[in-house]
Design a protein around this motif. Structure first.
Motif, PDB file in Angstrom:
ATOM      1  N   MET A   1       0.743  -1.343   0.060  1.00  0.00           N
ATOM      2  CA  MET A   1       0.007   0.000   0.003  1.00  0.00           C
ATOM      3  C   MET A   1       0.823   1.361  -0.052  1.00  0.00           C
ATOM      4  N   GLU A   2       0.661   2.228  -0.816  1.00  0.00           N
ATOM      5  CA  GLU A   2       1.416   3.429  -0.906  1.00  0.00           C
ATOM      6  C   GLU A   2       0.487   4.724  -0.298  1.00  0.00           C
ATOM      7  N   LEU A   3       0.880   5.382   0.638  1.00  0.00           N
ATOM      8  CA  LEU A   3       0.023   6.589   1.199  1.00  0.00           C
ATOM      9  C   LEU A   3       0.279   7.758   0.054  1.00  0.00           C
ATOM     10  N   HIS A   4      -0.668   8.594  -0.011  1.00  0.00           N
ATOM     11  CA  HIS A   4      -0.445   9.765  -0.984  1.00  0.00           C
ATOM     12  C   HIS A   4       0.290  10.986  -0.256  1.00  0.00           C
ATOM     13  N   SER A   5       0.324  10.952   1.019  1.00  0.00           N
ATOM     14  CA  SER A   5       1.147  12.142   1.689  1.00  0.00           C
ATOM     15  C   SER A   5       1.893  11.276   2.807  1.00  0.00           C
ATOM     16  N   ASP A   6       2.636  12.067   3.916  1.00  0.00           N
ATOM     17  CA  ASP A   6       3.292  11.446   4.949  1.00  0.00           C
ATOM     18  C   ASP A   6       2.421  11.354   6.035  1.00  0.00           C
ATOM     19  N   VAL A   7       2.210  10.342   6.901  1.00  0.00           N
ATOM     20  CA  VAL A   7       1.647  10.152   7.890  1.00  0.00           C
ATOM     21  C   VAL A   7       2.593   9.284   8.955  1.00  0.00           C
ATOM     22  N   GLU A   8       2.120   9.623  10.279  1.00  0.00           N
ATOM     23  CA  GLU A   8       2.878   9.028  11.363  1.00  0.00           C
ATOM     24  C   GLU A   8       2.655   7.567  11.320  1.00  0.00           C
ATOM     25  N   LYS A   9       3.565   6.843  11.499  1.00  0.00           N
ATOM     26  CA  LYS A   9       3.471   5.473  11.342  1.00  0.00           C
ATOM     27  C   LYS A   9       2.548   4.923  12.691  1.00  0.00           C
ATOM     28  N   GLU A  10       2.576   5.480  13.730  1.00  0.00           N
ATOM     29  CA  GLU A  10       1.611   5.179  14.881  1.00  0.00           C
ATOM     30  C   GLU A  10       0.166   5.358  14.283  1.00  0.00           C
ATOM     31  N   LYS A  11      -0.326   6.417  13.692  1.00  0.00           N
ATOM     32  CA  LYS A  11      -1.404   6.622  13.084  1.00  0.00           C
ATOM     33  C   LYS A  11      -1.999   5.678  12.281  1.00  0.00           C
ATOM     34  N   VAL A  12      -1.018   5.244  11.302  1.00  0.00           N
ATOM     35  CA  VAL A  12      -1.437   4.387  10.365  1.00  0.00           C
ATOM     36  C   VAL A  12      -1.643   2.884  10.941  1.00  0.00           C
ATOM     37  N   ALA A  13      -0.847   2.508  11.822  1.00  0.00           N
ATOM     38  CA  ALA A  13      -1.193   1.280  12.523  1.00  0.00           C
ATOM     39  C   ALA A  13      -2.461   1.479  13.280  1.00  0.00           C
ATOM     40  N   GLU A  14      -2.752   2.481  13.877  1.00  0.00           N
ATOM     41  CA  GLU A  14      -4.148   2.581  14.707  1.00  0.00           C
ATOM     42  C   GLU A  14      -5.458   2.132  13.499  1.00  0.00           C
ATOM     43  N   VAL A  15      -4.916   2.992  12.249  1.00  0.00           N
ATOM     44  CA  VAL A  15      -6.189   2.911  11.273  1.00  0.00           C
ATOM     45  C   VAL A  15      -6.318   1.324  11.010  1.00  0.00           C
ATOM     46  N   VAL A  16      -5.112   0.845  10.410  1.00  0.00           N
ATOM     47  CA  VAL A  16      -5.104  -0.536   9.651  1.00  0.00           C
ATOM     48  C   VAL A  16      -5.672  -1.526  10.962  1.00  0.00           C
ATOM     49  N   ASN A  17      -5.699  -1.330  12.031  1.00  0.00           N
ATOM     50  CA  ASN A  17      -5.857  -2.297  13.157  1.00  0.00           C
ATOM     51  C   ASN A  17      -7.499  -2.239  13.242  1.00  0.00           C
ATOM     52  N   GLN A  18      -8.088  -1.128  12.746  1.00  0.00           N
ATOM     53  CA  GLN A  18      -9.741  -1.104  12.777  1.00  0.00           C
ATOM     54  C   GLN A  18     -10.162  -1.901  11.879  1.00  0.00           C
ATOM     55  N   PHE A  19      -9.333  -2.279  10.789  1.00  0.00           N
ATOM     56  CA  PHE A  19     -10.135  -3.092   9.780  1.00  0.00           C
ATOM     57  C   PHE A  19     -10.236  -4.732  10.117  1.00  0.00           C
ATOM     58  N   LYS A  20      -9.822  -5.091  11.426  1.00  0.00           N
ATOM     59  CA  LYS A  20      -9.704  -6.237  11.919  1.00  0.00           C
ATOM     60  C   LYS A  20     -11.389  -6.611  12.274  1.00  0.00           C
ATOM     61  N   GLY A  21     -11.834  -7.674  11.460  1.00  0.00           N
ATOM     62  CA  GLY A  21     -13.094  -8.230  12.024  1.00  0.00           C
ATOM     63  C   GLY A  21     -14.139  -8.039  10.802  1.00  0.00           C
ATOM     64  N   LYS A  22     -15.369  -7.725  11.113  1.00  0.00           N
ATOM     65  CA  LYS A  22     -16.310  -7.585   9.810  1.00  0.00           C
ATOM     66  C   LYS A  22     -16.209  -6.238   9.342  1.00  0.00           C
ATOM     67  N   ILE A  23     -16.244  -6.031   8.203  1.00  0.00           N
ATOM     68  CA  ILE A  23     -16.251  -4.821   7.467  1.00  0.00           C
ATOM     69  C   ILE A  23     -17.251  -4.830   6.355  1.00  0.00           C
ATOM     70  N   TYR A  24     -17.743  -3.563   5.815  1.00  0.00           N
ATOM     71  CA  TYR A  24     -18.639  -3.232   4.885  1.00  0.00           C
ATOM     72  C   TYR A  24     -17.679  -3.053   3.741  1.00  0.00           C
ATOM     73  N   GLN A  25     -18.188  -3.624   2.562  1.00  0.00           N
ATOM     74  CA  GLN A  25     -17.289  -3.335   1.328  1.00  0.00           C
ATOM     75  C   GLN A  25     -17.878  -3.292   0.081  1.00  0.00           C
ATOM     76  N   ARG A  26     -17.781  -2.114  -0.720  1.00  0.00           N
ATOM     77  CA  ARG A  26     -18.467  -2.026  -2.074  1.00  0.00           C
ATOM     78  C   ARG A  26     -17.540  -2.457  -3.033  1.00  0.00           C
ATOM     79  N   PRO A  27     -17.466  -3.525  -3.956  1.00  0.00           N
ATOM     80  CA  PRO A  27     -16.469  -3.375  -4.944  1.00  0.00           C
ATOM     81  C   PRO A  27     -16.106  -2.181  -5.680  1.00  0.00           C
ATOM     82  N   PRO A  28     -15.002  -2.202  -6.280  1.00  0.00           N
ATOM     83  CA  PRO A  28     -14.567  -1.196  -6.729  1.00  0.00           C
ATOM     84  C   PRO A  28     -15.252  -0.987  -8.451  1.00  0.00           C
ATOM     85  N   VAL A  29     -15.036   0.269  -8.844  1.00  0.00           N
ATOM     86  CA  VAL A  29     -15.952   0.398 -10.177  1.00  0.00           C
ATOM     87  C   VAL A  29     -15.783  -0.466 -11.211  1.00  0.00           C
TER      88      VAL A  29
END
Length: 219
Positions: A1-29
Motif C-alpha cells: 500500500m502506498e500513502l499519498h502523503s506522509d503520516v505518522e506510523k503510529e496513526k497508520v497502525a491504529e487505522v489498519v487495526n480498525q479493519f480487523k473483524g467484519k467490514i462493509y465493502q462495496r466492490p471497486p468501479v
C-alpha cells in the motif's frame, strides 16, 4: 500500500487495526461483480514492514475481499489517500505458494511427456482433483446414486452412506465409495437434521463423467 502523503506510523497502525473483524465493502468501479454493499470478515491484518509512504500488509480474509479497496479505504480514514501498489496471494484454501509451479515447468513437463514418453515431471505437477475438496465437509454416496448426480440431480438422503458434519448453506463435496469426486453442492439442511427422505444437497457443479456408474434412475 502506498500513502499519498506522509503520516505518522503510529496513526497508520491504529487505522489498519480498525479493519480487523467484519467490514462493509462495496466492490471497486472496475470489477467483475455488481457493486452492492457486502459484509466481509478480515480474520487478521498486520503491518509487516514500512518504508516512507510504502506499507507491506499481510491480510487473511474471507473469499472475495478486495484488497485494493481496503488500501483505498485506509487512505480515506487517514485523510491522505492511498492505493494498492502490489498484490501477492500466498494462500488460497489449502493451497499455498509451496504448491505452485511455473508455466515454464508445465511446458517442459508436457514436452517430456509428448516427445519423450516420460511422464515423471508431469506426475509431480498434476494433483488429483479430490485434493481441491479438502477443507469442506464431504459426503460419501452409494454407487447407485452416482449416475443420477452426474446428470445434475440433487442428492437425496437414501443415497448417503457416510458424512462429515455440515450446516445448512455450506458447500459440500460428494464422493464415491472409492473416494472419487462426484460433485459439489449446497446443503439444504443441517447434517443432524437429515430427513429419512428428501433433498439434502443441491448440486451446483458436476465433477464426474456421465454413465461411468450403473444407471438406477428413470428419466
Amino acid at each position: 500500500m502506498e500513502l499519498h502523503s506522509d503520516v505518522e506510523k503510529e496513526k497508520v497502525a491504529e487505522v489498519v487495526n480498525q479493519f480487523k473483524g467484519k467490514i462493509y465493502q462495496r466492490p471497486p468501479v472496475r470489477s467483475s461483480v455488481k457493486r452492492r454493499l457486502r459484509v466481509k470478515k478480515i480474520h487478521d491484518i498486520e503491518i509487516v514492514d514500512s518504508e516512507g509512504r510504502l506499507y507491506l500488509l499481510k491480510i487473511s480474509s474471507d473469499p472475495g475481499t478486495y484488497m485494493r479497496k481496503i488500501c483505498h479505504d485506509i487512505g480515506i480514514i487517514l485523510g491522505c489517500g492511498a492505493h494498492m501498489r502490489e498484490l501477492r496471494r500466498i494462500k488460497s484454501g489449502i493451497f499455498t505458494e509451496d504448491n505452485l509451479v511455473t508455466l515454464q515447468e508445465v511446458s517442459e513437463a508436457l514436452y517430456m511427456w509428448k516427445n519423450c514418453k516420460d511422464e515423471t515431471d508431469l506426475r509431480k505437477i498434476l494433483m488429483p482433483m479430490e485434493i481441491g475438496l479438502c477443507g469442506i465437509p464431504k459426503i460419501i454416496i452409494d454407487d447407485n446414486t452416482v449416475d443420477a448426480i452426474s446428470y445434475g440431480a440433487p442428492l437425496n438422503s437414501p443415497g448417503i452412506v457416510a458424512y462429515q458434519n455440515f450446516r445448512k448453506g455450506d458447500m459440500v463435496g460428494i464422493l464415491t465409495l472409492k473416494g472419487e469426486a462426484v460433485s459439489i453442492g449446497i446443503a439444504k439442511v443441517d447434517s443432524d437434521k437429515i430427513p429419512d427422505r428428501g433433498e439434502v444437497i443441491s448440486t451446483k457443479r458436476v465433477l464426474i463423467q456421465r454413465d461411468l456408474y450403473p444407471k438406477a434412475w428413470k428419466k
